[in-house]
Enzyme design. Structure first.
Site, PDB file in Angstrom:
ATOM      1  N   LYS A 167      34.248  23.447 -39.997  1.00 17.16           N
ATOM      2  CA  LYS A 167      35.315  23.778 -38.382  1.00 17.16           C
ATOM      3  C   LYS A 167      35.377  22.635 -38.299  1.00 17.16           C
ATOM      4  CE  LYS A 167      31.303  23.189 -35.763  1.00 17.16           C
ATOM      5  NZ  LYS A 167      32.851  22.574 -34.046  1.00 17.16           N
ATOM      6  N   HIS A 198      42.294  19.382 -38.980  1.00 19.04           N
ATOM      7  CA  HIS A 198      42.757  18.983 -37.662  1.00 19.04           C
ATOM      8  C   HIS A 198      42.558  17.610 -37.716  1.00 19.04           C
ATOM      9  CE1 HIS A 198      40.472  19.295 -33.472  1.00 19.04           C
ATOM     10  NE2 HIS A 198      39.384  18.758 -34.986  1.00 19.04           N
ATOM     11  N   ASP A 208      31.550  12.096 -49.752  1.00 23.43           N
ATOM     12  CA  ASP A 208      33.417  12.282 -48.972  1.00 23.43           C
ATOM     13  C   ASP A 208      33.632  13.715 -50.088  1.00 23.43           C
ATOM     14  OD1 ASP A 208      35.734  11.212 -48.556  1.00 23.43           O
ATOM     15  OD2 ASP A 208      35.499   9.445 -49.760  1.00 23.43           O
ATOM     16  N   MET A 209      34.139  14.379 -48.912  1.00 24.09           N
ATOM     17  CA  MET A 209      34.707  15.302 -49.232  1.00 24.09           C
ATOM     18  C   MET A 209      36.686  15.459 -50.479  1.00 24.09           C
ATOM     19  SD  MET A 209      36.503  16.368 -45.434  1.00 24.09           S
ATOM     20  CE  MET A 209      37.177  15.431 -44.690  1.00 24.09           C
ATOM     21  N   ASP A 263      28.293  15.893 -45.528  1.00 25.79           N
ATOM     22  CA  ASP A 263      28.934  14.713 -44.041  1.00 25.79           C
ATOM     23  C   ASP A 263      28.779  13.355 -44.497  1.00 25.79           C
ATOM     24  OD1 ASP A 263      30.369  12.856 -42.037  1.00 25.79           O
ATOM     25  OD2 ASP A 263      29.412  15.153 -40.854  1.00 25.79           O
ATOM     26  N   GLY A 301      31.874  18.273 -43.170  1.00 26.90           N
ATOM     27  CA  GLY A 301      31.509  17.887 -42.359  1.00 26.90           C
ATOM     28  C   GLY A 301      30.713  18.082 -41.124  1.00 26.90           C
TER      29      GLY A 301
END
Length: 356
Positions: free
Chosen positions: A259, A263, A245-246, A225, A202
């Site tokens: 980072k 969240h 796509d992670m 990303d 990302g």
């Protein structure tokens, strides 16, 4: 009911303090919008260019505003001084002068560590409107998030479907990455020393990765990303970009950097990401997480309040959350990591190194 019959069990002092507390929060947005106005008018930049404190009359000559609103501008400056974005000094002719504080130095446009783009994104109507849907979101099942209720699409769909907004957001994330990278490479370089390969998951346009390879020239970084985010970005021998796509696949590396990623997601999705990261680094590698740990550094001025604000923002945008250390421990353990190290390195955020 007659007023005299109301039993509120408060002294006059308590009653008025309670009223002031309510009013303070009722108009708290005035501080945010005054901050946004200061950036849009370029007040920090004008003071910085002048190179020393400026009187109100000097500021009024330099700032492109309607001169009939000079008295209103003085009131804006008074509010910004009260919020510690500027300081007042007395000049020789007794006219008040204004100067920068450490906070307003972070608002300078084009400065290496500016946060001005981030402020403007967060206070853009696209991102403030969802807050008006909070109570409706709690009561109904119509929308997964407050953001979706306000905008008719998810956060990520909005950025993908409106390129100008996507670029706006990417620049905001880049300015945050520059500040984090500055602290990481200056004070916590030992965390990345010795790493041969790193994937910034990302990582956007690669701002963070570029700073890391400059600090550790022996390292090679890959930014993963979404395809539309990295489209057109040119790779070098030290820095490469992969559109992907992670949730599906993360390239193998000595270390993975996350980072402000976890969240954005609930525990189920966050667990999937961490498992992918664990598989990508294998035994002997590590996952570097830079994110909020609610309660860490709570004794530092404003930090806990910022952490709780971020938590509410994640709820508004993604129905996600910031996590306490106990919640992080459960997530890290569930992903199969055997140990972790926590460093309260970034003020509101912390550094977590997770080991398979």
């Amino acid at each position: 009911m007659a007023l005299q019959n109301m039993d509120i069990s408060l002294s006059t002092e308590q009653l008025l303090q309670a009223q002031a507390h309510v009013w303070n929060h009722m108009y708290a947005f005035a501080n945010s919008m005054s901050l946004k106005c200061a950036i849009q008018l370029g007040i920090p930049d004008i003071l910085h260019k002048h190179d020393h404190p400026m009187t109100l009359s000097q500021l009024l000559k330099a700032i492109p505003i309607n001169k009939e609103k000079s008295q209103s501008f003085q009131r804006l400056m008074r509010a910004l001084v009260n919020s510690n974005f500027f300081i007042e000094e007395n000049s020789n002719n007794q006219e008040v002068c204004y100067w920068l504080t450490p906070a307003s130095r972070l608002l300078l446009k084009g400065a290496p560590l500016t946060v001005a783009p981030l402020v403007q994104v967060v206070l853009d109507p696209t991102f403030t409107n969802p807050w008006h849907y909070m109570s409706e979101w709690f009561k109904h099942e119509n929308h997964a998030t407050q953001f979706e209720a306000a905008n008719g699409c998810t956060f990520w769909e909005k950025l993908a479907n409106k390129p100008s907004m996507g670029r706006f957001f990417d620049e905001a994330m880049s300015c945050d990455s520059r500040l984090v990278a500055h602290v990481l490479t200056k004070d916590y370089k030992h965390v990345i020393d010795g790493i041969r390969t790193l994937v910034d998951v990302g990582g956007g346009n690669g701002t963070m990765a570029k700073a890391i390879v400059e600090a550790v020239p022996t390292m090679k970084c890959t930014v993963l990303d979404l395809p539309h985010v990295v489209a057109g970005l040119e790779s070098t021998d030290k820095l490469s970009y992969i559109g992907g796509d992670m949730f599906q696949s993360i390239p193998s590396a000595d270390a993975i950097l996350l980072k402000f990623i976890i969240h954005d997601w609930d525990d189920e999705e966050g667990l999937k990401i961490l498992k992918r990261c664990k598989d990508a680094v294998g035994i002997g590698g590590k996952v570097i997480i830079i994110d909020v740990v609610v309660g860490v550094n709570h004794d530092v001025d404003e930090v806990l309040e910022d952490q709780l604000h971020f938590d509410m923002a994640m709820m508004s945008y993604f129905n996600a959350k910031e996590r306490t250390m106990n919640e992080w421990e459960k997530l890290i353990s569930a992903a199969g990591f055997t140990s972790y190290k926590l460093t309260p390195a970034f003020g509101v955020r912390s550094l977590i190194e997770a080991y398979p």
